[in-house]
Design a protein around this motif. Structure first.
Motif, PDB file in Angstrom:
ATOM      1  N   SER A 380       3.715  -3.008  -3.906  1.00 17.54           N
ATOM      2  CA  SER A 380       4.335  -3.401  -5.170  1.00 17.54           C
ATOM      3  C   SER A 380       4.460  -2.213  -6.114  1.00 17.54           C
ATOM      4  CB  SER A 380       3.508  -4.509  -5.837  1.00 17.54           C
ATOM      5  OG  SER A 380       2.163  -4.086  -5.982  1.00 17.54           O
ATOM      6  N   PHE A 381       5.324  -2.408  -7.147  1.00 20.83           N
ATOM      7  CA  PHE A 381       5.558  -1.384  -8.159  1.00 20.83           C
ATOM      8  C   PHE A 381       5.611  -2.034  -9.541  1.00 20.83           C
ATOM      9  CE2 PHE A 381       8.087   0.908  -4.717  1.00 20.83           C
ATOM     10  CZ  PHE A 381       7.140   1.893  -4.529  1.00 20.83           C
ATOM     11  N   ALA A 382       5.405  -1.202 -10.566  1.00 21.85           N
ATOM     12  CA  ALA A 382       5.701  -1.569 -11.951  1.00 21.85           C
ATOM     13  C   ALA A 382       5.789  -0.289 -12.761  1.00 21.85           C
ATOM     14  CB  ALA A 382       4.625  -2.489 -12.531  1.00 21.85           C
ATOM     15  N   LYS A 383       6.619  -0.294 -13.799  1.00 22.03           N
ATOM     16  CA  LYS A 383       6.771   0.891 -14.632  1.00 22.03           C
ATOM     17  C   LYS A 383       5.590   1.004 -15.612  1.00 22.03           C
ATOM     18  CE  LYS A 383      11.763   1.418 -14.399  1.00 22.03           C
ATOM     19  NZ  LYS A 383      13.029   1.556 -15.161  1.00 22.03           N
ATOM     20  N   ARG A 384       5.177   2.229 -15.833  1.00 21.95           N
ATOM     21  CA  ARG A 384       4.084   2.533 -16.775  1.00 21.95           C
ATOM     22  C   ARG A 384       4.711   3.053 -18.060  1.00 21.95           C
ATOM     23  NH1 ARG A 384       0.656   7.347 -17.319  1.00 21.95           N
ATOM     24  NH2 ARG A 384      -1.435   6.755 -18.098  1.00 21.95           N
ATOM     25  N   ARG A 385       4.294   2.472 -19.182  1.00 23.99           N
ATOM     26  CA  ARG A 385       4.901   2.840 -20.465  1.00 23.99           C
ATOM     27  C   ARG A 385       4.675   4.308 -20.813  1.00 23.99           C
ATOM     28  NH1 ARG A 385       6.664  -1.405 -23.485  1.00 23.99           N
ATOM     29  NH2 ARG A 385       6.104  -3.481 -22.703  1.00 23.99           N
ATOM     30  N   GLU A 386       3.555   4.866 -20.395  1.00 24.47           N
ATOM     31  CA  GLU A 386       3.247   6.263 -20.707  1.00 24.47           C
ATOM     32  C   GLU A 386       3.792   7.225 -19.655  1.00 24.47           C
ATOM     33  OE1 GLU A 386      -0.935   6.557 -21.216  1.00 24.47           O
ATOM     34  OE2 GLU A 386      -1.008   5.195 -22.935  1.00 24.47           O
ATOM     35  N   GLY A 387       4.651   6.729 -18.812  1.00 22.36           N
ATOM     36  CA  GLY A 387       5.243   7.576 -17.794  1.00 22.36           C
ATOM     37  C   GLY A 387       4.650   7.329 -16.432  1.00 22.36           C
ATOM     38  N   GLY A 388       5.480   7.394 -15.400  1.00 23.83           N
ATOM     39  CA  GLY A 388       5.021   7.179 -14.046  1.00 23.83           C
ATOM     40  C   GLY A 388       5.246   5.752 -13.582  1.00 23.83           C
ATOM     41  N   ILE A 389       4.814   5.489 -12.366  1.00 20.85           N
ATOM     42  CA  ILE A 389       5.001   4.181 -11.739  1.00 20.85           C
ATOM     43  C   ILE A 389       3.656   3.700 -11.208  1.00 20.85           C
ATOM     44  CG2 ILE A 389       6.169   2.893  -9.903  1.00 20.85           C
ATOM     45  CD1 ILE A 389       8.117   3.863 -12.001  1.00 20.85           C
ATOM     46  N   TRP A 390       3.293   2.449 -11.554  1.00 17.07           N
ATOM     47  CA  TRP A 390       2.135   1.828 -10.940  1.00 17.07           C
ATOM     48  C   TRP A 390       2.481   1.446  -9.503  1.00 17.07           C
ATOM     49  CZ3 TRP A 390      -2.109   2.585 -13.488  1.00 17.07           C
ATOM     50  CH2 TRP A 390      -2.124   2.578 -14.890  1.00 17.07           C
ATOM     51  N   VAL A 391       1.554   1.710  -8.599  1.00 17.62           N
ATOM     52  CA  VAL A 391       1.796   1.458  -7.179  1.00 17.62           C
ATOM     53  C   VAL A 391       0.687   0.560  -6.648  1.00 17.62           C
ATOM     54  CG1 VAL A 391       2.080   2.466  -4.884  1.00 17.62           C
ATOM     55  CG2 VAL A 391       2.909   3.705  -6.917  1.00 17.62           C
ATOM     56  N   GLY A 392       1.069  -0.635  -6.189  1.00 14.79           N
ATOM     57  CA  GLY A 392       0.116  -1.532  -5.545  1.00 14.79           C
ATOM     58  C   GLY A 392       0.147  -1.322  -4.047  1.00 14.79           C
ATOM     59  N   THR A 393      -1.033  -1.266  -3.435  1.00 16.35           N
ATOM     60  CA  THR A 393      -1.102  -0.950  -2.007  1.00 16.35           C
ATOM     61  C   THR A 393      -1.753  -2.090  -1.233  1.00 16.35           C
ATOM     62  OG1 THR A 393      -3.279   0.097  -2.063  1.00 16.35           O
ATOM     63  CG2 THR A 393      -1.379   1.466  -2.662  1.00 16.35           C
ATOM     64  N   TYR A 394      -1.732  -1.917   0.079  1.00 12.72           N
ATOM     65  CA  TYR A 394      -2.296  -2.923   0.973  1.00 12.72           C
ATOM     66  C   TYR A 394      -3.809  -2.748   1.134  1.00 12.72           C
ATOM     67  CZ  TYR A 394      -2.504  -6.047   5.018  1.00 12.72           C
ATOM     68  OH  TYR A 394      -2.794  -7.086   5.868  1.00 12.72           O
ATOM     69  N   LEU A 395      -4.266  -1.494   1.151  1.00 12.24           N
ATOM     70  CA  LEU A 395      -5.683  -1.220   1.428  1.00 12.24           C
ATOM     71  C   LEU A 395      -6.348  -0.344   0.382  1.00 12.24           C
ATOM     72  CD1 LEU A 395      -5.431  -0.472   5.268  1.00 12.24           C
ATOM     73  CD2 LEU A 395      -6.247  -2.585   4.201  1.00 12.24           C
ATOM     74  N   ASN A 396      -5.554   0.213  -0.541  1.00 20.64           N
ATOM     75  CA  ASN A 396      -6.111   1.204  -1.469  1.00 20.64           C
ATOM     76  C   ASN A 396      -6.067   0.749  -2.918  1.00 20.64           C
ATOM     77  OD1 ASN A 396      -4.709   2.781   0.959  1.00 20.64           O
ATOM     78  ND2 ASN A 396      -6.497   3.950   0.259  1.00 20.64           N
ATOM     79  N   GLY A 397      -5.855  -0.538  -3.169  1.00 18.63           N
ATOM     80  CA  GLY A 397      -5.860  -1.041  -4.530  1.00 18.63           C
ATOM     81  C   GLY A 397      -4.679  -0.565  -5.338  1.00 18.63           C
ATOM     82  N   LEU A 398      -4.909  -0.317  -6.632  1.00 27.70           N
ATOM     83  CA  LEU A 398      -3.860   0.110  -7.553  1.00 27.70           C
ATOM     84  C   LEU A 398      -3.896   1.628  -7.687  1.00 27.70           C
ATOM     85  CD1 LEU A 398      -1.645  -0.723  -9.599  1.00 27.70           C
ATOM     86  CD2 LEU A 398      -3.440  -0.760 -11.347  1.00 27.70           C
ATOM     87  N   MET A 399      -2.699   2.253  -7.564  1.00 23.36           N
ATOM     88  CA  MET A 399      -2.588   3.697  -7.675  1.00 23.36           C
ATOM     89  C   MET A 399      -1.520   4.032  -8.704  1.00 23.36           C
ATOM     90  SD  MET A 399      -2.893   4.736  -3.616  1.00 23.36           S
ATOM     91  CE  MET A 399      -3.549   6.368  -3.951  1.00 23.36           C
ATOM     92  N   LEU A 400      -1.465   5.305  -9.098  1.00 25.61           N
ATOM     93  CA  LEU A 400      -0.481   5.765 -10.073  1.00 25.61           C
ATOM     94  C   LEU A 400       0.312   6.921  -9.480  1.00 25.61           C
ATOM     95  CD1 LEU A 400       0.759   5.768 -12.927  1.00 25.61           C
ATOM     96  CD2 LEU A 400      -1.066   7.366 -13.611  1.00 25.61           C
ATOM     97  N   TRP A 401       1.651   6.769  -9.534  1.00 25.23           N
ATOM     98  CA  TRP A 401       2.551   7.854  -9.091  1.00 25.23           C
ATOM     99  C   TRP A 401       3.156   8.492 -10.342  1.00 25.23           C
ATOM    100  CZ3 TRP A 401       7.907   8.664  -9.601  1.00 25.23           C
ATOM    101  CH2 TRP A 401       8.427   9.681  -8.809  1.00 25.23           C
ATOM    102  N   LYS A 402       2.902   9.784 -10.487  1.00 23.89           N
ATOM    103  CA  LYS A 402       3.426  10.521 -11.632  1.00 23.89           C
ATOM    104  C   LYS A 402       3.579  11.981 -11.248  1.00 23.89           C
ATOM    105  CE  LYS A 402       2.681  11.314 -16.578  1.00 23.89           C
ATOM    106  NZ  LYS A 402       1.756  11.133 -17.732  1.00 23.89           N
ATOM    107  N   ASP A 403       4.714  12.559 -11.651  1.00 26.21           N
ATOM    108  CA  ASP A 403       5.002  13.966 -11.351  1.00 26.21           C
ATOM    109  C   ASP A 403       4.884  14.233  -9.849  1.00 26.21           C
ATOM    110  OD1 ASP A 403       5.347  14.439 -14.063  1.00 26.21           O
ATOM    111  OD2 ASP A 403       3.195  14.837 -14.334  1.00 26.21           O
ATOM    112  N   ASN A 404       5.384  13.278  -9.069  1.00 25.22           N
ATOM    113  CA  ASN A 404       5.392  13.394  -7.597  1.00 25.22           C
ATOM    114  C   ASN A 404       3.974  13.494  -7.019  1.00 25.22           C
ATOM    115  OD1 ASN A 404       8.202  13.263  -7.253  1.00 25.22           O
ATOM    116  ND2 ASN A 404       8.405  15.435  -7.773  1.00 25.22           N
ATOM    117  N   GLN A 405       2.985  13.038  -7.785  1.00 22.32           N
ATOM    118  CA  GLN A 405       1.606  12.997  -7.306  1.00 22.32           C
ATOM    119  C   GLN A 405       1.151  11.538  -7.292  1.00 22.32           C
ATOM    120  OE1 GLN A 405      -0.151  15.746  -6.457  1.00 22.32           O
ATOM    121  NE2 GLN A 405       1.247  17.334  -7.195  1.00 22.32           N
ATOM    122  N   LEU A 406       0.377  11.167  -6.292  1.00 19.19           N
ATOM    123  CA  LEU A 406      -0.146   9.813  -6.170  1.00 19.19           C
ATOM    124  C   LEU A 406      -1.662   9.880  -6.314  1.00 19.19           C
ATOM    125  CD1 LEU A 406       0.697   6.868  -5.633  1.00 19.19           C
ATOM    126  CD2 LEU A 406       0.256   7.286  -3.205  1.00 19.19           C
TER     127      LEU A 406
END
Length: 964
Positions: A380-406
């Protein structure tokens, strides 16, 4: 004057070209994005070598092969071979040239030349050798290129000129192509150079450029580059008295054929490298590795719909621009199984798959992580107000993608009830909502976390969708229902009241409404009164389970499912949800529209996203698909040429003229028609109307045959209209008239005379009766009774004719409709079994073509006789029309119907037809549907017809029982 030495040019440039040419984004659709279809002898071609391709102005496509010429109508091929009628001297056809008068020149082996126009063949005097090409110039002269002999022309026929005269202008050369340029100059491509032909003088052109004795395969005058010459050592342009290589990478390449498309791109067929497209200095290649049947390309054509047809030594390929473009691993996507997609900015999207993250920018996909580590299964995904994208995963919980870094953010160890995150939402109050498979987590802006579960009012702990409506309420979709968070806590939204809906896969919010994609269709919630409305099966959608709903910004709601992507009208969806409209039209998109897989994914969000630029992105089981909604409305607006392929009256084939006069007593008239569209030919729908017999249009579905029986004498006009699914009907431009002559006694003047005679006789009888009343009373009574009896008999005869098929003696469609309507109502009332079987003779057209229409009629009668043997009070047999029959079966168990029908099919297949023709065999396909599956007998007909279509599609000679 510019001199080119291809042997010196190629080594210098080849390395640069390989690096640069194939990695530049083109304004036009990349060749890789075209949707590809292929045909070979297995799909009906007479031979796999496609020497030439042409399209006549009526819309037919023609293909020249070594086994004759094949005409294609979008569904099947019709062959024209060597015969006195066609004037084809040998089946080997080398060239096809169409003109503006719906004419086609056909020429090839043994010098055969013939002209086809409006179903008429006009054989021409043969040449002395194989004809490689032919040209009719603007003056009316016919130029002929002959293998090994050269070029001659036949002057335009006139009073003083013999049209069979041959004026040779080039001798003892093999000539492959002729061209008349815009200045009226004739050019010849030969095995020994390029010649400019004049009646008094011929001149080899390339020698002056230091390129003498090149083998020239083809020549083309383009809109921009002047004269383009295809040789055994590259493609050259001649313009302004200069010659140059079209592109350095082509130096030394054997180019066989040339074509310029409507976007001014050049298509080059080669001897061994497939086909190349040249676009503004850039080259793309299509070869066997990318699906081309064979790397030796013989012919290329762009048809009236913009599709590119490529003829090779191994079959035929068609390239068409599909509405959807799909990115998969082949186009550098990290993984094919895509679960979620979200827009990052106006030019790029982030794609989450089972193997990680991809970023697509400017039509190019690449790994979205600079800190690439072990693969991350993204849900899953969702936009982050402070920049970047929230990333929901299958095995790693919630992650943050920003500046091409996860980076990691929250998981089970740090407070999540589960590491499987299927929905994320950052609301207008900066609260972060995390939907897991074991509850919903709220993390406030201050960092406080709270877990919500069933104990807090949620319908289930398995969270699949989250959204915030225009009133600031949080909506939660689960596998057991929907809840919204109000000031009083979670409130259950009773979607199960809509045909038992449970799964809520996705939301779309607009002011005043929340739309929910569920397992029972699309549900609309009204904020004003809390009422629910359903757009589902009962309103015409053929599916229940919908994963995501998005709005394209214009007038379309797009729905994803396991069975493709659907588009419905936004206003119509509201009308259905309000109850103001019962049915909704839709467009369906699947693999034939550019999707690598019709299975769209759901259960995590967002599974589709609409961007402000009109692009819509969809997560599928094989890649991420994109469609531009601003252009999709143009998909089905192209005019469909319609042609009457044949007309028959009582089994006798008539010329497909626009007027036909039929003899008195004509009982059965059959029209065979086709819509000449090739993009989605199998989905073209038809309707017909016989003016003088029908007051309204008759829907024919995908059937291309209209049959009429028992027509009264008179004048009729046959109209046929076609459309692609859910688009507007094309106007019926072609009108075909038939006149059925009356018998002598059916003529009006004869009937008037007979009526007057009867009146005179009656008047005389009355006078005589007054004189001899008592004497003639009994005789007059007997006369009246006899006349009454005769009229009754005549009425009974008319009734029998109206309900009986003339050819077979079986009940006809009118009688069948009465049976079915009455039997259907009775079966519903009494809750008894009623089964409808529609049976179709397999390849009946081939029977008519191979044996004759007389044998075809005998085959129909033989099948009717077999079916009459099984007719009873429980089994009603009728002739549906053409080669179709119907069975209405009452009282047979649904479980046994498959074996019952298959026994009938086997008996038909194994029946001895030797009395019809030697080695004659006949099989049937059967579609079966049950009355308990539908609410009307029209619906029963539709299901049986769909089952029959499925039986045909899956190979014929089979029984297919309709199932949801």
């Amino acid at each position: 004057m510019t001199l080119i030495n291809p042997q010196k040019v190629m080594p210098l440039w080849l390395g640069i070209v390989l690096i640069c040419t194939f990695n530049v984004a083109h304004a036009n659709t990349p060749v890789a994005d075209y949707f590809k279809d292929t045909w070979s002898t297995q799909e009906g071609l007479p031979h796999n070598s496609i020497n030439a391709i042409a399209q006549t102005s009526d819309g037919y496509l023609w293909f020249a092969t070594w086994e004759g010429v094949a005409r294609y109508n979008g569904r099947d091929f019709r062959f024209f071979e060597r015969s006195a009628k066609t004037g084809i001297l040998d089946s080997g056809i080398r060239t096809l040239i169409s003109d503006d008068n719906n004419g086609l020149w056909v020429a090839g082996a043994r010098g055969g030349i013939t002209y086809h126009q409006d179903d008429h063949w006009q054989p021409q005097p043969a040449a002395r050798g194989m004809v490689n090409h032919l040209l009719k110039d603007r003056s009316g002269n016919v130029w002929v290129a002959v293998e090994g002999l050269g070029v001659f022309y036949r002057p335009k026929p006139s009073i003083d000129v013999d049209s069979t005269e041959e004026v040779w202008v080039l001798k003892n050369l093999s000539v492959y192509r002729l061209l008349e340029d815009t200045k009226g100059q004739i050019w010849a491509a030969t095995d020994n150079g390029l010649f400019k032909l004049n009646r008094d003088n011929t001149q080899e052109v390339l020698a002056q450029y230091g390129l003498s004795k090149l083998h020239i395969y083809s020549i083309l005058e383009t809109q921009n580059t002047g004269l383009l010459v295809a040789t055994n050592r590259g493609a050259y342009t001649i313009k302004d008295d200069k010659i140059s290589l079209l592109h350095p990478s082509l130096a030394g390449e054997a180019i066989t054929t040339l074509m310029e498309d409507d976007e001014k791109d050049l298509w080059l067929g080669t001897v061994s490298k497939g086909v190349m497209r040249f676009d503004k200095g850039h080259i793309e290649t299509l070869n066997t590795q990318s699906g081309l049947p064979n790397n030796r390309v013989l012919s290329i054509l762009q048809d009236l719909e913009g599709s590119i047809w490529i003829g090779t030594n191994g079959g035929l390929m068609r390239l068409r621009k599909a509405p959807f473009t799909t990115w998969t691993k082949k186009r550098a996507l990290v993984g094919d199984y895509v679960r979620s997609v979200i827009d990052v900015d106006a030019e790029s999207v982030l794609v989450g798959s089972s193997e990680g993250l991809s970023l697509i920018r400017n039509n190019t996909a690449h790994e979205a992580r600079l800190n690439s580590g072990s693969p991350i299964s993204v849900l899953s995904f969702a936009k982050r107000r402070e920049g970047g994208i929230w990333v929901g995963t299958y095995l790693n919980g919630l992650m943050l993608w920003k500046d091409n870094q996860l980076s990691h953010y929250l998981n089970y160890v740090s407070g999540l009830p589960s590491d499987e995150v299927r929905a994320i939402l950052e609301d207008s109050h900066n609260n972060l909502w995390i939907g897991t498979t074991n509850g919903l987590v709220q993390k406030t802006a201050s960092g406080q976390q709270r877990l919500f579960t069933r104990d807090d009012g949620l319908p289930d702990n398995y969270i699949m969708a989250l959204t915030e409506d225009d009133q600031g309420q949080i909506w939660v979709g689960t596998g057991v229902g929907v809840a919204k968070l109000t000031s009083n806590g979670f409130e259950i939204v009773p979607i199960n009241s809509q045909e038992g809906a449970e799964y809520a896969f996705g939301f779309w919010v607009e002011p005043g409404y929340v739309w929910i994609a569920t397992d029972r269709g699309l549900i609309r919630y009204s904020q004003e009164d809390g009422q629910l409305g359903l757009v589902g099966r009962r309103s015409g959608l053929p599916i229940d389970k919908l994963f995501q709903v998005i709005y394209d910004g214009t007038n379309g709601l797009w729905l994803t499912s396991n069975r493709g992507i659907w588009r419905v009208d936004y206003h119509a969806a509201h009308a259905v949800a309000d109850g103001r409209q019962n049915k909704i039209a839709f467009e369906h998109f699947s693999e034939s529209d550019g999707l690598a897989s019709a299975q769209a994914n759901g259960g995590s969000n967002p599974a589709a996203v609409a961007m402000d630029n009109g692009k819509l992105w969809f997560a599928t089981a094989k890649g991420v698909a994109m469609v531009n909604s601003s252009t999709i409305s143009q998909k089905n607006t192209a005019h469909l040429p319609i042609t009457i392929e044949s007309i028959s009256a009582d089994g006798h084939v008539l010329l497909a003229n626009k007027k036909n006069v039929l003899p008195a007593g004509t009982n059965r008239v059959v029209f065979n028609y086709a819509g000449l569209g090739y993009v989605m030919s199998s989905r073209i729908e038809y309707r017909t109307r016989l003016v003088g017999f029908e007051s309204t249009w008759a829907s024919r579905g995908k059937n291309t045959i209209a049959e009429y029986t028992n027509l009264a004498p008179g004048q009729y006009q046959f109209l046929v209209s076609a459309r692609y699914p859910y688009s507007d009907w094309n106007s019926a431009d072609q009108i075909y008239e038939i006149t059925i002559l009356p018998h002598f006694w059916q003529r009006l003047e004869v009937q008037i005379g007979v009526a007057l005679l009867i009146l005179i006789i009656l008047a005389g009888s009355l006078r005589w009766r007054f004189k001899q009343l008592q004497k003639n009373e009994l005789r007059l009574q007997a006369l009246v009774e006899k006349q009454t009896y005769d009229l009754r008999q005549q009425s009974e005869d008319f009734q029998r004719q109206a309900n009986e098929d003339e050819l077979t003696g079986l009940p006809n469609r009118r009688a069948f409709d009465l049976w079915l309507s009455e039997g259907f109502v009775q079966a519903k009332q009494q809750q008894t079994s009623l089964i409808l079987v529609i049976m179709d003779i397999d390849h009946f057209k081939k029977i008519n073509d191979h044996y004759s229409h007389l044998v075809g009629d005998q085959a129909i009668k033989s099948l009717a006789a077999q079916l009459q043997l099984i007719a009873s009070q429980q089994v009603h047999v009728a002739r549906w029309g053409g080669e179709e029959f119907t069975l209405v079966i009452e009282g047979v168990d649904d479980i046994n119907i498959a074996a019952h029908c298959d026994n009938i099919r086997q008996s038909i297949e194994t029946f001895d037809y030797s009395n019809i023709a030697t080695d004659f065999k006949m099989t049937v396909s059967m579609g079966v549907a049950f009355a308990h599956s539908v609410e009307s007998y029209q619906g029963l007909l539709r299901l049986a017809d769909q089952a029959l279509y499925r039986a045909k599609k899956q190979g014929r000679n089979r029984v297919e029982i309709w199932q949801e």
